[in-house]
Scaffold this motif. Sequence first.
Motif, mmCIF file in Angstrom:
data_model
loop_
_atom_site.group_PDB
_atom_site.id
_atom_site.type_symbol
_atom_site.label_atom_id
_atom_site.label_comp_id
_atom_site.label_asym_id
_atom_site.label_seq_id
_atom_site.Cartn_x
_atom_site.Cartn_y
_atom_site.Cartn_z
ATOM 1 N N PRO A 1 0.820 -1.213 0.000
ATOM 2 C CA PRO A 1 0.000 0.000 0.000
ATOM 3 C C PRO A 1 0.854 1.263 0.000
ATOM 4 O O PRO A 1 1.649 1.469 0.903
ATOM 5 C CB PRO A 1 -0.810 -0.107 1.300
ATOM 6 N N GLU B 1 -3.348 3.768 -2.387
ATOM 7 C CA GLU B 1 -4.055 2.691 -1.695
ATOM 8 C C GLU B 1 -4.513 3.169 -0.313
ATOM 9 O O GLU B 1 -5.666 2.936 0.083
ATOM 10 C CB GLU B 1 -3.146 1.460 -1.559
ATOM 11 N N GLN C 1 -3.931 -4.816 5.662
ATOM 12 C CA GLN C 1 -5.281 -4.531 5.149
ATOM 13 C C GLN C 1 -6.139 -4.030 6.307
ATOM 14 O O GLN C 1 -6.124 -4.609 7.389
ATOM 15 C CB GLN C 1 -5.930 -5.802 4.588
ATOM 16 N N TYR D 1 -3.335 -6.096 -1.781
ATOM 17 C CA TYR D 1 -4.102 -4.889 -1.491
ATOM 18 C C TYR D 1 -5.605 -5.057 -1.722
ATOM 19 O O TYR D 1 -6.042 -5.477 -2.786
ATOM 20 C CB TYR D 1 -3.625 -3.690 -2.324
#
Length: 263
Positions: A2, A6, A74, A213
């Motif tokens: 990320p 993102e 995440q 991602y």
Amino acid sequence: MPELPEVESIRRQLVPWLTGLQIISSWSHPSEKFSPALETIGMTIESVNRRGKYLLLELDDEREMVIHLGMTGQLTRTESLSDPYLRAWWELDNRSILGFRDVRRFGRIRVVTGKDYEGTLAHLGPEPLSSDFTPEKFYADMRKSSRKVKTQLLSQKPVAGVGNIYADEACFRAGVYPGLRRVTRKQAERLHLEIKAVLELALQNGGTTLRDYVNAEGAQGRNQEFLLCYGRSDEPCYICGDILKRTVIDGRGTTYCRGCQKR
DNA sequence: ACTACGTCCTGCGAGC
DNA sequence: TGCTCGCAGGACGTAG
């Protein structure tokens, strides 16, 4: 991994969900990388912000939870708490649960008070999509160091939020060899332009999903379909047709075009 | 002060 | 088929 697009995609989804909610319970992996999550129990999330690749959840009493997703982190709305890669979760007072899943555990959670960002985002360069990021300042900052262009971009100093994917993309589009140790004014101006362009494009496309991602709703990004350089070694350059080459710069895999990015 | 390199961490794919 | 081993990488710590 990320990077700015993102993290910003996630932030935009977290804002309408989390703002104003109170954290009523929390759990974390025992590692000190994640255990500060527990300090937020009872606090209310007042806003969700971002700086570079860091997410900042503003809490009570001038406190903020600072989250870095590392490589495989995440942050999603979570139902199953039995996932072995879950490293932390927060239960909100509307009974929804924010989960932090991170297979490789390169992510980090910190709780800071009074904007004391030492050890996290204290020394980040300008936000690339803000007016603080000017070609003049970028050129001056790039000339301050004799490290390689790509190393400097990844250092977060001349600009914040660029990681391996967008560093390769920006260098490719700017026609700048990432192993250069000094850039001309013209090269810096071009890089400045392309850094903004690749980040904006990726943001529009909801981020790049190569493997891990996903956004806060668990959906993948689409920007991987638009990459011109990263991950395309041994494939032909879209501009000149040369075979893109892979090398290692300061320990980071780097793809570039020998024809378009002259040393 | 600045640069280079090692470290963390684990799944995956190459190779035997 | 099943095992070992090296690779991937963001940011920090340490060495030079």
